[in-house]
Write a protein that holds these residues in place. Structure first.
Motif, PDB file in Angstrom:
ATOM      1  N   UNK A   1      -0.200   2.033  -2.145  1.00 37.36           N
ATOM      2  CA  UNK A   1      -0.822   2.965  -3.444  1.00 37.36           C
ATOM      3  C   UNK A   1      -1.193   4.224  -3.120  1.00 37.36           C
ATOM      4  N   UNK A   2      -1.156   5.015  -4.232  1.00 37.47           N
ATOM      5  CA  UNK A   2      -1.533   6.444  -4.138  1.00 37.47           C
ATOM      6  C   UNK A   2      -3.249   6.615  -3.548  1.00 37.47           C
ATOM      7  N   UNK A   3      -3.427   7.016  -2.341  1.00 34.48           N
ATOM      8  CA  UNK A   3      -4.648   7.457  -1.973  1.00 34.48           C
ATOM      9  C   UNK A   3      -4.715   6.436  -0.567  1.00 34.48           C
ATOM     10  N   UNK A   4      -3.416   5.664  -0.198  1.00 34.14           N
ATOM     11  CA  UNK A   4      -3.779   4.788   0.773  1.00 34.14           C
ATOM     12  C   UNK A   4      -3.831   5.598   2.284  1.00 34.14           C
ATOM     13  N   UNK A   5      -3.190   6.890   2.176  1.00 36.52           N
ATOM     14  CA  UNK A   5      -3.544   7.714   3.417  1.00 36.52           C
ATOM     15  C   UNK A   5      -4.269   8.969   2.969  1.00 36.52           C
TER      16      UNK A   5
ATOM     17  N   UNK B   1       5.628   6.578 -11.826  1.00 35.72           N
ATOM     18  CA  UNK B   1       5.854   5.327 -11.349  1.00 35.72           C
ATOM     19  C   UNK B   1       7.345   5.260 -11.177  1.00 35.72           C
ATOM     20  N   UNK B   2       8.193   6.053 -11.921  1.00 37.58           N
ATOM     21  CA  UNK B   2       9.660   6.197 -11.715  1.00 37.58           C
ATOM     22  C   UNK B   2      10.169   6.505 -10.153  1.00 37.58           C
TER      23      UNK B   2
ATOM     24  N   UNK C   1      -7.187   5.383 -11.504  1.00 36.90           N
ATOM     25  CA  UNK C   1      -6.513   6.650 -11.566  1.00 36.90           C
ATOM     26  C   UNK C   1      -7.425   7.871 -11.401  1.00 36.90           C
ATOM     27  N   UNK C   2      -7.351   8.801 -10.628  1.00 35.45           N
ATOM     28  CA  UNK C   2      -8.211   9.769 -10.358  1.00 35.45           C
ATOM     29  C   UNK C   2      -7.294  11.136 -10.086  1.00 35.45           C
ATOM     30  N   UNK C   3      -6.291  11.227 -10.820  1.00 35.38           N
ATOM     31  CA  UNK C   3      -5.316  12.432 -10.693  1.00 35.38           C
ATOM     32  C   UNK C   3      -6.084  13.398 -11.683  1.00 35.38           C
ATOM     33  N   UNK C   4      -5.842  14.633 -11.675  1.00 38.57           N
ATOM     34  CA  UNK C   4      -6.140  15.627 -12.408  1.00 38.57           C
ATOM     35  C   UNK C   4      -5.838  15.637 -13.744  1.00 38.57           C
TER      36      UNK C   4
ATOM     37  N   UNK D   1       2.253   3.253  -8.286  1.00 41.97           N
ATOM     38  CA  UNK D   1       1.238   3.765  -7.345  1.00 41.97           C
ATOM     39  C   UNK D   1      -0.137   3.576  -7.523  1.00 41.97           C
ATOM     40  N   UNK D   2      -0.420   2.982  -8.743  1.00 43.12           N
ATOM     41  CA  UNK D   2      -1.877   2.845  -9.149  1.00 43.12           C
ATOM     42  C   UNK D   2      -2.201   1.494  -9.024  1.00 43.12           C
ATOM     43  N   UNK D   3      -1.357   0.585  -8.290  1.00 45.75           N
ATOM     44  CA  UNK D   3      -1.824  -0.935  -7.981  1.00 45.75           C
ATOM     45  C   UNK D   3      -1.588  -1.008  -6.628  1.00 45.75           C
ATOM     46  N   UNK D   4      -2.872  -1.843  -6.343  1.00 44.24           N
ATOM     47  CA  UNK D   4      -2.889  -2.172  -4.798  1.00 44.24           C
ATOM     48  C   UNK D   4      -1.929  -3.070  -4.304  1.00 44.24           C
ATOM     49  N   UNK D   5      -0.803  -2.973  -3.536  1.00 42.74           N
ATOM     50  CA  UNK D   5      -0.047  -3.900  -3.212  1.00 42.74           C
ATOM     51  C   UNK D   5       0.063  -3.907  -1.530  1.00 42.74           C
ATOM     52  N   UNK D   6      -0.194  -5.261  -1.230  1.00 46.67           N
ATOM     53  CA  UNK D   6       0.096  -5.603   0.219  1.00 46.67           C
ATOM     54  C   UNK D   6       1.499  -6.381   0.321  1.00 46.67           C
ATOM     55  N   UNK D   7       2.184  -5.788   1.346  1.00 42.77           N
ATOM     56  CA  UNK D   7       3.254  -6.426   1.629  1.00 42.77           C
ATOM     57  C   UNK D   7       3.900  -5.896   3.000  1.00 42.77           C
ATOM     58  N   UNK D   8       4.655  -6.701   3.808  1.00 45.46           N
ATOM     59  CA  UNK D   8       5.368  -6.504   5.034  1.00 45.46           C
ATOM     60  C   UNK D   8       4.163  -5.643   6.079  1.00 45.46           C
TER      61      UNK D   8
END
Length: 470
Positions: free
Chosen positions: A125-129, A106-107, A39-42, A113-120
């Motif tokens: 995850x937050x930061x994937x773009x 998360x809601x 988690x690197x949020x401010x 958002x802070x779990x790396x998920x691969x699907x479809x």
């Protein structure tokens, strides 16, 4: 509905999913996952933890300790600076990227958002773009170079930094002020902009950022004595505020093209078809065709390329359900075209609102409020230099044959403002493909196509070699 031009292009050009060896694929995926899950949020995160994790990756790969440093103004806002030594035939280049990410609840998300998920076929995850995807690519590239004992013709410096997305400790600004010697370079590659534009996975063009807008926040406030809600008055603070925002919604800033955005539309038009292509050509006339402007403005990407944009992003009002509001506030976020200052736009907002009850103040990146905004203007657009552009065209032709490279203006803003101000020409370059209708940076369920990520890994490896070998 896709235009005929893009539809035809898409038949011939599909993403290739880079032919990486298994070890490189595993390494790049592991680094990407590690970064996403820090988690690197401010608010509660730490770029220091991410910087230290990436430093360990480099040190474990064999980088000398003096060439890998984590430093910053406090224990949460660390920056990584790493260097690959070259022959010295040319001056160093600097690559910048930021480790911090925008807040994510998360809601709001389908996944954590802070779990790396691969699907479809996507990584979520937050930061994937924006932009741990590129941070992971750059660390992977540095490790690949070191394992090959690659010696470039110039030093390659990598700075992964804090607080690009906001906060009081912008890493690029801090490094320039306190450790200029560590990152001084002939020019800068910013992986936070540029990229590969696709439509449903089909490659349309490769972008190189040659200009960007100026970022500015403004605080709108309306105050009122308030009172009991059973005695409503027309002078309600919320009414004033919402009326001002409604006027802003219906008062777009004028169209204004510069050398980069004009070139963008000139080169993008042949890739389109039908009405869109005709409209792009029509806005290049003097004066631009107003109906063409209106049609293109319906697309957020083209609208923000043609003009300054200002939109409300936060609202706050009232203190009790049974009381009239004594204070109503909004934040308006503006992305300002080159040649205009934040104070100029603040004055224009005052004119648009046409309500003395609505106070408009400047909000700095650190959150400080001021009656006036800065007078500094965004830097004028400059076409990319040949030693940046020609290698990009060559690598793009290898990876995406027939796809044009198009200079563009970043419609947001980036840390290039600091490096340009320091006298280092800066250009946005990356090889990650994102569908033009699937831009989720800063938004819900941020994601990147798995094949796009691995193509990006291969792209920066080839591109940096092309830039640093003669």
């Amino acid at each position: 509905m896709k235009s005929p031009g893009i539809a035809l292009l898409g038949l011939a050009l599909s993403l290739q999913a880079a032919n990486l060896d298994d070890a490189t694929r595993r390494l790049s995926r592991d680094i990407f996952q590690q970064l996403i899950e820090i988690n690197t949020t401010d608010s509660v995160g730490s770029t220091t933890i991410a910087a230290q994790a990436m430093a360990k990756r480099l040190l474990d790969a064999g980088f000398p300790a003096p060439d890998v440093q984590v430093l910053g103004p406090n224990d949460r806002k660390g920056n990584l600076v790493a260097r690959i030594h070259g022959t010295g035939a040319a001056k160093p280049i600097l690559i910048i990227g930021h480790l911090d990410v925008v807040e994510a609840l998360r809601s709001d998300w389908t996944t954590d958002p802070f779990q790396f998920v691969e699907k479809d076929g996507y990584f979520y995850g937050r930061g994937t773009q924006d932009m741990k995807v590129d941070d992971a690519i750059l660390i992977t590239t540095f490790i690949r170079f070191h394992r090959e004992s690659y010696r470039p013709d110039r030093d390659i410096i990598l700075a992964l930094t804090a607080d690009e997305e906001g906060g009081k400790s912008n890493g690029v600004a801090w490094l320039l002020k306190n450790h200029r010697d560590l990152i001084d370079a002939e020019f800068v590659l910013n992986a936070d902009s540029g990229g590969v534009t696709t439509v449903k996975g089909k490659t349309v063009n490769v972008d190189i950022e040659a200009s960007e807008k100026l970022y500015a926040d403004f605080q709108l406030t309306v105050t009122n004595p308030g009172g009991h809600s059973s005695l409503p008055v027309p002078d309600n603070a919320i009414y004033h505020l919402t009326a001002a925002l409604s006027r802003l919604e219906h008062a777009p800033f004028p169209v204004e093209l510069n050398s980069i955005t004009r070139t963008y539309f000139e080169r993008r038009a042949p890739l389109e078809g039908g009405q869109t292509a005709a409209d792009m050509n029509a806005i290049l006339r003097t004066p631009p065709d107003p109906q063409a402007v209106a049609r293109l403005s319906a697309d957020a990407r083209y609208n923000s390329t043609m003009r300054t944009t200002c939109v409300p992003t936060r609202l706050n009002a009232g203190h009790a359900n049974n009381a009239l509001p004594q204070l109503a506030e909004a934040n308006v976020n503006c992305r300002i075209l080159p040649g205009h200052s934040a104070e100029e736009i603040r004055q224009e907002l005052i004119r648009i609102f046409a309500d003395p009850k609505v106070a408009v103040r400047s909000v700095s990146d650190a959150g400080n409020i001021a009656e006036r905004a800065p007078d500094q203007k965004a830097f004028p657009p400059v076409m990319p230099r040949p030693e940046v552009l020609k290698p990009l065209e060559r690598v793009a032709a290898e990876m995406w044959p027939g796809v044009p490279v198009i200079p563009d203006m970043e419609t947001g803003a980036s840390d290039s403002i600091y490096t340009i101000a320091a006298g280092m020409p800066s250009y946005g370059v990356n090889g990650v493909a994102i569908d033009q209708d699937d831009i989720r940076a800063h938004g819900k369920d941020e994601r990147v196509r798995v094949s796009s990520y691995y193509d990006g890994v291969e792209f920066y490896y080839r591109y940096l070699k092309a830039v640093t070998s003669r």
